[in-house]
Design an enzyme around this catalytic site. Structure first.
Site, PDB file in Angstrom:
ATOM      1  N   GLU A   1      -4.059  -7.512  15.368  1.00  0.00           N
ATOM      2  CA  GLU A   1      -3.618  -6.170  14.961  1.00  0.00           C
ATOM      3  C   GLU A   1      -4.791  -5.186  15.114  1.00  0.00           C
ATOM      4  OE1 GLU A   1      -0.335  -5.539  11.896  1.00  0.00           O
ATOM      5  OE2 GLU A   1      -2.035  -4.802  10.765  1.00  0.00           O
TER       6      GLU A   1
ATOM      7  N   LYS B   1       9.731  -1.066  14.062  1.00  0.00           N
ATOM      8  CA  LYS B   1      10.227  -0.634  12.745  1.00  0.00           C
ATOM      9  C   LYS B   1      11.268   0.459  12.933  1.00  0.00           C
ATOM     10  CE  LYS B   1       6.118  -1.073   9.775  1.00  0.00           C
ATOM     11  NZ  LYS B   1       5.103  -0.288   9.070  1.00  0.00           N
TER      12      LYS B   1
ATOM     13  N   LYS C   1       0.840  -1.194   0.000  1.00  0.00           N
ATOM     14  CA  LYS C   1       0.000   0.000   0.000  1.00  0.00           C
ATOM     15  C   LYS C   1       0.880   1.251   0.000  1.00  0.00           C
ATOM     16  CE  LYS C   1      -3.625   2.076   2.785  1.00  0.00           C
ATOM     17  NZ  LYS C   1      -4.528   1.887   3.918  1.00  0.00           N
TER      18      LYS C   1
ATOM     19  N   ARG D   1      -5.096  -4.902   6.442  1.00  0.00           N
ATOM     20  CA  ARG D   1      -5.621  -6.239   6.761  1.00  0.00           C
ATOM     21  C   ARG D   1      -7.037  -6.456   6.235  1.00  0.00           C
ATOM     22  NH1 ARG D   1      -4.402  -3.190  11.059  1.00  0.00           N
ATOM     23  NH2 ARG D   1      -6.017  -2.520  12.520  1.00  0.00           N
TER      24      ARG D   1
HETATM   25  O1  F6P Z   1       1.978  -4.724   9.970  1.00  0.00           O
HETATM   26  C1  F6P Z   1       1.754  -3.370   9.759  1.00  0.00           C
HETATM   27  C2  F6P Z   1       1.287  -3.091   8.375  1.00  0.00           C
HETATM   28  O2  F6P Z   1       1.113  -1.719   8.251  1.00  0.00           O
HETATM   29  C3  F6P Z   1       0.012  -3.827   8.023  1.00  0.00           C
HETATM   30  O3  F6P Z   1      -1.132  -3.254   8.521  1.00  0.00           O
HETATM   31  C4  F6P Z   1       0.109  -3.834   6.539  1.00  0.00           C
HETATM   32  O4  F6P Z   1      -0.770  -4.763   6.057  1.00  0.00           O
HETATM   33  C5  F6P Z   1       1.549  -4.207   6.342  1.00  0.00           C
HETATM   34  O5  F6P Z   1       2.212  -3.510   7.383  1.00  0.00           O
HETATM   35  C6  F6P Z   1       2.177  -3.940   4.983  1.00  0.00           C
HETATM   36  O6  F6P Z   1       2.156  -2.604   4.600  1.00  0.00           O
HETATM   37  P1  F6P Z   1       2.282  -2.163   3.086  1.00  0.00           P
HETATM   38  O7  F6P Z   1       1.140  -2.742   2.350  1.00  0.00           O
HETATM   39  O8  F6P Z   1       2.257  -0.673   3.088  1.00  0.00           O
HETATM   40  O9  F6P Z   1       3.594  -2.693   2.561  1.00  0.00           O
END
Ligand code: F6P
Length: 542
Positions: free
Chosen positions: A342, A511, A199, A257
């Site tokens: 989560e 992170k 995302k 999610r």
């Molecule tokens: O685990 C945290 C998180 O933000 C999730 O909610 C999300 O699905 C995942 O990391 C991956 O994020 P991205 O799609 O931005 O790579």
């Protein structure tokens, strides 16, 4: 932000506490079944695509009445409408939560035009890749993590019987190169389609794997990155900088999610085809309607969510085990861990006030019957009571390649599988007294042991709760309904607890610390670190 009453400040919460002390804590399932021959019928719900037997739960009519009062006290219906209407209920990020809009039929639900346009474009691409005669693609490598991996990976595995024989889908998520390396072995860059799913397009693990995959592609004779790499992301600019032209975008109101219904579902659509992907959406939409329209007493997500509250806050059970009796659903527990933990693993209410009660249970499990030969011992005789959720699928689908004698044999095995599933919930509920155990011959027991002592070891407390969900068959439609059921159930318990189920700040600290430790792994600089981290740093640097 609209304020809703918090559960522990409502009259029904107090009433539930005294009800629990008076009779809830000592409720006995065996007596309940003896007293009411209709208990199975009374305590089962047929929702779209999913039947639920709730009768083996520690619940009676009075408990349900009080839980429904609790739902009314926290204004669950108003909270649900805020979800469906697109109010910014993820208030810490100022976002609406509209995954339900992604599966609404054309012309219905918020942002319908954008949703349909995005869906049509994504499905056309999926069908083109799936048309192997034209695309020449034999392998799809999907790179993503968390919500950009767990949903698609789980669904593709569950619906394997719909995937064409010559098409393989691989999912790579871990920053550990041991995830990507074996996937790349034996792949031909000319027949491989990569999908980078992120995302944000900033996630460390995904970008590292995508860069490594691109390097492998170029070194192995691949010539057209733009053709062989696609991205599903809200950050098309970053994807373009990576060298990806084919980008499928989505919106900030789709949480990670909850994103398998969006373009993040691209590998699912490639695996099962556009028509079946639409069936997955339709199954989920049918559950959305059930959740929004069915009266609370027969509303499966509402009742399951309220039961979760009853178990977590009154019985104080700290975990729930999920046992899908279908090998295709073996990744469901992992998917549900993110969905539930989560979403509801939070310690403050929407106003930031600390909670004086428990929230998300630990969700864990394994496909049956494998789990029976691992941790079920603890479920039956351990000191903790752990509610179990069994998922049974009535009719198997082994795929078109299974026929003749093999089909007969596998159908027989399916009957054994179902017998095992039913036997486990029966055993958890019935238990076995020491008196009964004493009358039995146990061929493997020591002959030297006192019979009474042996009987104690061979007795089971019983009265252990479970829910059994039954699907007629594991199809795109029933799977869509099952997933949506879980999403809404998590929403219900989160709404009762008064928390924000749609942010995930808890993931951030690790992170940030990883980013500051990374250069230290190269330099060895341990200045200012605590002694344990400094010691471990020296140890892993060798
Ligand atoms: O685990 C945290 C998180 O933000 C999730 O909610 C999300 O699905 C995942 O990391 C991956 O994020 P991205 O799609 O931005 O790579």
């Amino acid at each position: 932000m609209t304020e809703f009453p918090r559960c522990d400040r409502t009259p029904s919460w107090e009433a539930l506490q005294s009800h629990f002390q008076q009779s809830g804590a000592s409720f006995d399932l065996r007596q309940a079944f003896d007293a009411d021959p209709e208990r199975f019928r009374t305590w089962s719900i047929q929702a779209p695509g999913v039947f639920a037997d709730l009768s083996k739960n520690l619940i009676d009519t009075r408990t349900l009445e009080l839980l429904l009062d609790l739902a009314a006290d926290v204004r669950l219906e108003a909270q649900r409408e805020a979800l469906f209407n697109g109010d910014p209920i993820n208030h810490t990020e100022g976002r609406a939560v509209l995954h339900t809009a992604l599966r609404a039929p054309a012309g219905q639900g918020p942002f319908s035009d954008e949703v349909q346009a995005s869906l049509t474009r994504m499905l056309a691409f999926a069908d083109a890749v799936r048309d192997q005669g034209k695309s020449g693609i034999t392998d799809v490598v999907h790179i993503g993590i968390g919500g950009s991996d767990l949903g698609p990976a789980m669904v593709v595995q569950a619906l394997q019987s719909y995937v064409p024989a010559g098409l393989k889908l691989h999912f790579v998520s871990n920053v550990d190169g041991h995830d990507l390396a074996p996937v790349l072995r034996g792949l031909d860059p000319r027949t491989t389609q990569f999908i980078v799913a992120s995302k944000t397009f900033t996630t460390q693990e995904t970008l590292a794997n995508a860069q490594a995959a691109k390097a492998w592609f170029l070194r192995s004779g691949g010539t057209d990155v733009a053709r062989h790499f696609a991205a599903t992301t809200s950050n098309a600019k970053a994807a373009a900088e990576f060298g990806i032209d084919t980008t499928f975008g989505f919106w900030d109101w789709v949480g990670g999610r909850y994103s398998l219904w969006s373009v993040i579902g691209l590998p699912i659509a490639i695996a099962i085809g556009s028509e079946r992907f639409r069936e997955l959406l339709a199954g989920a939409h049918a559950m959305d309607r059930h959740f929004r329209e069915a009266p609370a007493v027969g509303n499966l997500p509402v009742i399951l969510g309220l039961l979760d509250v009853w178990y977590r806050n009154f019985h104080r059970f700290t975990s729930r085990s999920v046992a899908p009796y279908h090998q295709g659903l073996r990744r469901l527990p992992a998917y549900l861990q993110q969905l539930e933990m989560e979403s509801n693993g939070k310690g403050v209410d929407r106003g930031g006030r600390a909670l004086g009660f428990g929230t998300s249970p630990v969700v864990w499990g394994e496909a049956g019957t494998n789990g029976q030969h691992a941790y079920f011992q603890m479920l039956h005789q351990g000191t903790d009571v752990i509610p179990v959720e069994f998922i049974a699928v009535k009719t198997p689908n082994f795929g078109a390649h299974v026929d003749g004698e093999l089909l007969d044999k596998l159908k027989d095995q399916h009957v054994k599988l179902l017998a095992n599933c039913l036997a486990q919930s029966q055993a958890l509920m019935q238990g076995k007294s020491a008196e009964v155990a004493r009358t039995e011959q146990a061929p493997t027991a020591s002959k030297d042991l006192d019979r009474d002592v042996l009987a104690k070891h061979r007795s089971f407390p019983g009265n252990r709760p479970s829910t059994t969900l039954v699907l007629d068959a594991l199809t795109p439609s029933s799977l869509g309904a099952l997933i949506a059921l879980y999403e809404h159930r998590v929403f219900v318990s989160g709404a009762v607890w008064g928390i924000n189920s749609f942010d995930q700040w808890g993931v951030e600290l690790g992170k940030a610390l990883c980013n500051s430790l990374l250069p230290r792994l190269a330099s060895g600089d341990a200045t200012g670190l605590d002694a344990s981290t400094a010691g471990l740093l020296a140890k892993v640097r060798g």
